[in-house]
Structure formats: C-alpha cells, structure tokens
Design a protein around this motif. Structure first.
Motif, PDB file in Angstrom:
ATOM      1  N   GLU A  11       0.759  -1.071  -0.019  1.00 17.92           N
ATOM      2  CA  GLU A  11      -0.216  -0.137  -0.016  1.00 17.92           C
ATOM      3  C   GLU A  11       0.902   1.469  -0.052  1.00 17.92           C
ATOM      4  O   GLU A  11       0.446   2.183  -0.631  1.00 17.92           O
ATOM      5  N   ARG A  12       2.137   1.184   0.670  1.00 16.57           N
ATOM      6  CA  ARG A  12       2.793   2.564   0.682  1.00 16.57           C
ATOM      7  C   ARG A  12       3.438   2.701  -0.756  1.00 16.57           C
ATOM      8  O   ARG A  12       3.072   3.911  -1.136  1.00 16.57           O
ATOM      9  N   GLN A  28       0.313   3.999  -2.950  1.00 17.21           N
ATOM     10  CA  GLN A  28      -0.151   5.336  -2.473  1.00 17.21           C
ATOM     11  C   GLN A  28       0.961   6.461  -3.049  1.00 17.21           C
ATOM     12  O   GLN A  28       0.409   7.538  -3.483  1.00 17.21           O
ATOM     13  N   ALA A  66       1.541   4.502   5.070  1.00 16.08           N
ATOM     14  CA  ALA A  66       0.413   4.578   4.110  1.00 16.08           C
ATOM     15  C   ALA A  66      -0.793   5.282   4.796  1.00 16.08           C
ATOM     16  O   ALA A  66      -0.742   5.499   6.177  1.00 16.08           O
ATOM     17  N   TYR A  67      -1.799   5.534   4.186  1.00 20.15           N
ATOM     18  CA  TYR A  67      -2.980   6.286   4.728  1.00 20.15           C
ATOM     19  C   TYR A  67      -4.174   5.686   4.469  1.00 20.15           C
ATOM     20  O   TYR A  67      -4.348   5.082   3.409  1.00 20.15           O
TER      21      TYR A  67
END
Length: 457
Positions: free
Chosen positions: A75-76, A79, A155-156
């Motif tokens: 995911e990092r 994104q 990540a968010y």
C-alpha cells in the motif's frame, strides 16, 4: 466533491491467470460504459505499483480504479505512485478480482469483472474528496522487498472527520461519542474531537450521526449508493443478484456464486437498517453481510446482528420471506436460493442511502409499501433505527428540556400566548433517549422512549 472527470481503469495482467478473466473483453466493455475514460492492462501491477506513475499522467483522468489479482500489494508504494500522479489515494477504488471472480468459468468470471469494475467506476465518480483530517497513517502488514530498503513512510487510510456546521453537539448531542467502539471521540465545550491515534476508521460514528456531520470519504452514502445501483443494473446475463456488504477485514471462505455482488465497507457495523433493505427496492434478490472472521476491535457482531434481525422481522411482519436479508449468507449458492422471485425494480430517486432520520424512515416505509399496499406495521425491536416517544401529561411539567435536547427535531417544544405544547414526529425519531436523559421528571414516568418502527403514528 471532486470534479467528476474521466476515470482511468488499471488492470493487473495476472487477473487473466488468477480468475480466468478475458481482459480484452473487459477493456471493450468499460470503453463503452465511459467513453472518456481509459483502460490499461499493466504487467505486475500488484508487485510493482510504481508503474502507475508512467500511465496515469497520460490518461487525463481525475480518479482511478484498480482491478487487482489478489496477490500481495504494498500500500505504501501504491499510494506514493498515486500521489505522484496527482490523485487522492483515498478515492481510488481497488477491486480484488482474484477473490470475487475465482472459481468461475471464463465466461462468468469476465461478466462478473465487468460488473464489479463498472460499479467501482460509478463509486469513483461519486467520490466527495477528502481533507487532511480524513487521512489516518498506518504501517501496512504487506511490504515489498523494495520497501525494506526505504525509510518507514506510512500509508494512509480514510477516517471520518467533523463538520461543525452540521453537528448538534452544541445542543447537547453526543451520539457519536456513544457509538464509537474504541473511545476515539470526545465532546468538550460544544466541539467534537476525533483522536487519530485511537480511531480504527470503522465508520460506525458516520452512519449513526443523525445530522450527517461526520463525512467519511471512500464510504460516503453517495459512493455506496452509486456502487449498489451499478451492481444491480441489468444486461449482463449473470441472473438474480444479491448485494453483499463486506467488512474491509473480511475474506470469503471459498468461491463465491456470481450473483453475490460485494459492496466494501470499512466495518460491517456501518450498515444501517435502511442500507440493508434499500437494495431490495433497487432490484436485489437478497442482501447479506460478510463480517470479519478474526478478532475485531470494533466488536461489530452484536450491533450488526440486531440490525439484521430487525430487518428480517420487519419483512416477515408484512408477509415477505425474512431470508431476503441474511446474516451468514451461503455464498456458494445463488442469492435468494429457494425464495420466490421479487417483482421488478422500483423507481427510487437518488439519496436512499443517506443516513438522516427522515430518509431512513422513508426507505423502510417504501420497502413495506412495496410489499403490502396498506401496511399496518408497529414493530418494537432493539435493532430498530427509529423510535417512539410517549409523554405522560399528568407527570410532565412542560419545562421543554426534552424538546431542546432532541438532536433531530422529533420533539418540538413551543410557547405561545402563555400556553406550551410538545409535538412528536415519528419520522424523525431515532430512539436515542437523549430526551429521557434530560427530563427532570423521568423518575415519575413523565416520558417513555421505545425503539420501535411505527410509521403511522
């Protein structure tokens, strides 16, 4: 809301192997659905999200949908690539085609992929945009080999924020504080504070707020409704369809029948009673809930079960099979297996997934009236999203504190010409008991609140 420009769809080429999806057919179908958008098949999209940086800027799109194979995704990196391309990562839809199309023959898998991606595009077009307050940092469990050589940048994920203009906390409302399962919300001096470090981003507060003052991008009512409507459109030959609300931490235990159409939620407990029955108006044969199977800090089980049980009893009360709404659906079977066919779709205007009390009451009543032409429903149930307030005039002193405490305006207190009056509107009552809390004569029985759906009161 973001500018609803074209949406770029990026498909991992492994989907063809993992789920037998004909990507060329999917590309052609999506091009017909959205002539402004573009579709790319990307090699190793899940393993190397950095490839997005080279494709997205050339598309001219304002949002994106990713069709993934179900393999590990960092995911990092994803994104970072989306931000580099100028996108809001919180609004990019991800569709796990590997999970939801696996186990079908190529024909059905391709048709299912077309439907899921088309619905994700519809949700992306309805994305309302996000603010810095909506971004919660976290460290993903899945990391690529390249990530180990970089600084641990988080990540968010999306989380609710607070809209002070809509909120009724200055009138004493604290429903979001009570709804939060992890005590991440507090109320002080007429303001609401959400503690990012505690928040699990479950979204329960967002769908429990009667003023819709806790926007939650990615899972907002317009996005959920756009997805549900698109999933139930006709013309793909899949057959009877069921809407399946899926917790973000849930994974189906095995192959899923093509008729079950997933709608992702941050937490299963987000699903309100009106969300569980509105798809029946839009043409769904059945509605199910797939909650997470492991330990969950949000403890949604009891809340969701009460809501499901209320919906089932409501349907049974007007002569409809209660199996239209299912708590533990048999996903290998067709939606509504063994149930009589429902009549066609009803003409339902947009907005049925809003969470204001008037909309919730209206949706429940529309479902009842679509089954029984002259409904006489009066159902008391702990899972009812509506309530009934009864005032004992012999014990009531007419102080008006209950009316001033009501966050929805269901109780209205008036003083005219030296006389006082207190009116009640059932369509606005959510059974929150805030009126009961403030009544100085409650011990003498001046006021009584019951969770109950009685639309004719």
């Amino acid at each position: 809301m973001t500018d609803a420009g074209p949406v770029v769809v990026l498909l991992c080429h492994h989907v063809a192997l993992e789920a037998k999806v004909d990507l060329e057919v999917v590309k052609a179908d999506l091009a017909l659905r959205d002539p402004r958008g573009t579709v790319h098949v990307v090699e190793d999209l899940c393993e190397d999200p950095a490839r997005l940086e080279r494709l997205i800027p050339q598309s001219g799109a304002t949002n994106a949908v990713l069709g993934l194979c179900g393999n590990e995704l960092d995911e990092r990196e994803l994104q970072a690539a989306l931000r580099q391309a100028g996108f809001d990562p919180l609004g990019v839809g991800q569709v796990d085609l590997g999970t939801w199309c696996r186990g079908m023959d190529g024909f059905l898998a391709t048709r299912k992929a077309r439907v899921l991606l088309g619905a994700a595009v519809a949700a992306a077009l309805a994305f309302p945009g996000s603010k810095p307050a909506n971004a919660k940092p976290y460290l993903p469990e899945r990391l690529s080999r390249r990530s180990f050589l970089r600084l641990p940048v988080p990540a968010y994920r999306a989380m609710p924020s607070w809209d002070s203009e809509r909120c009724a906390t200055d009138e004493g409302c604290h429903l979001c504080v009570e709804a939060c399962p992890v005590q991440a919300i507090s109320r002080l001096d007429g303001r609401i504070r959400i503690y990012t470090s505690r928040c699990e981003a479950c979204g329960v507060c967002a769908t429990r707020c009667p003023r819709e003052s806790l926007p939650f991008p990615g899972y907002s009512p317009p996005e959920v409704e756009a997805r549900v409507r698109a999933l139930l459109e006709d013309g793909d030959g899949i057959g009877p369809r069921g809407i399946l609300f899926v917790c973000s931490k849930a994974t189906p235990p095995g192959p899923v029948h093509p008729g079950w159409m997933p709608v992702p939620l941050a937490c299963a407990a987000m699903a309100t009673a009106s969300w569980l029955v509105a798809p029946l108006l839009l043409g769904a044969t059945a509605v199910g809930v797939l909650r997470c199977t492991g330990p969950c800090p949000n403890a949604p089980g009891e809340k969701v079960l009460r809501t499901v049980e209320f919906c089932r009893e409501l349907l049974a009360a007007v002569g409809e099979p209660e199996e239209r709404v299912q708590w533990l659906p048999q996903l290998q079977q067709p939606p509504g297996a063994g149930l009589p066919a429902r009549e066609g779709r009803h003409r339902v205007p947009p907005g049925v997934f809003r969470t204001s009390p008037e909309v919730v009451s209206s949706v429940l009543l529309q479902v009842v009236e679509s089954i029984a032409q002259q409904p006489e429903v009066d159902l008391s149930h702990p899972g009812a999203p509506t309530g009934v307030v009864e005032i004992n005039p012999q014990a009531c002193t007419g102080c008006g504190m209950c009316g001033r405490a009501c966050p929805t305006g269901a109780l209205a207190y008036r003083e005219e010409g030296g006389a006082v009056s207190l009116s009640f509107e059932a369509a606005r009552c959510i059974g929150c008991e805030m009126c009961l809390e403030t009544c100085p004569e409650r011990e003498s029985g001046a006021i009584r609140v019951e969770r109950r759906f009685a639309p004719k009161r």
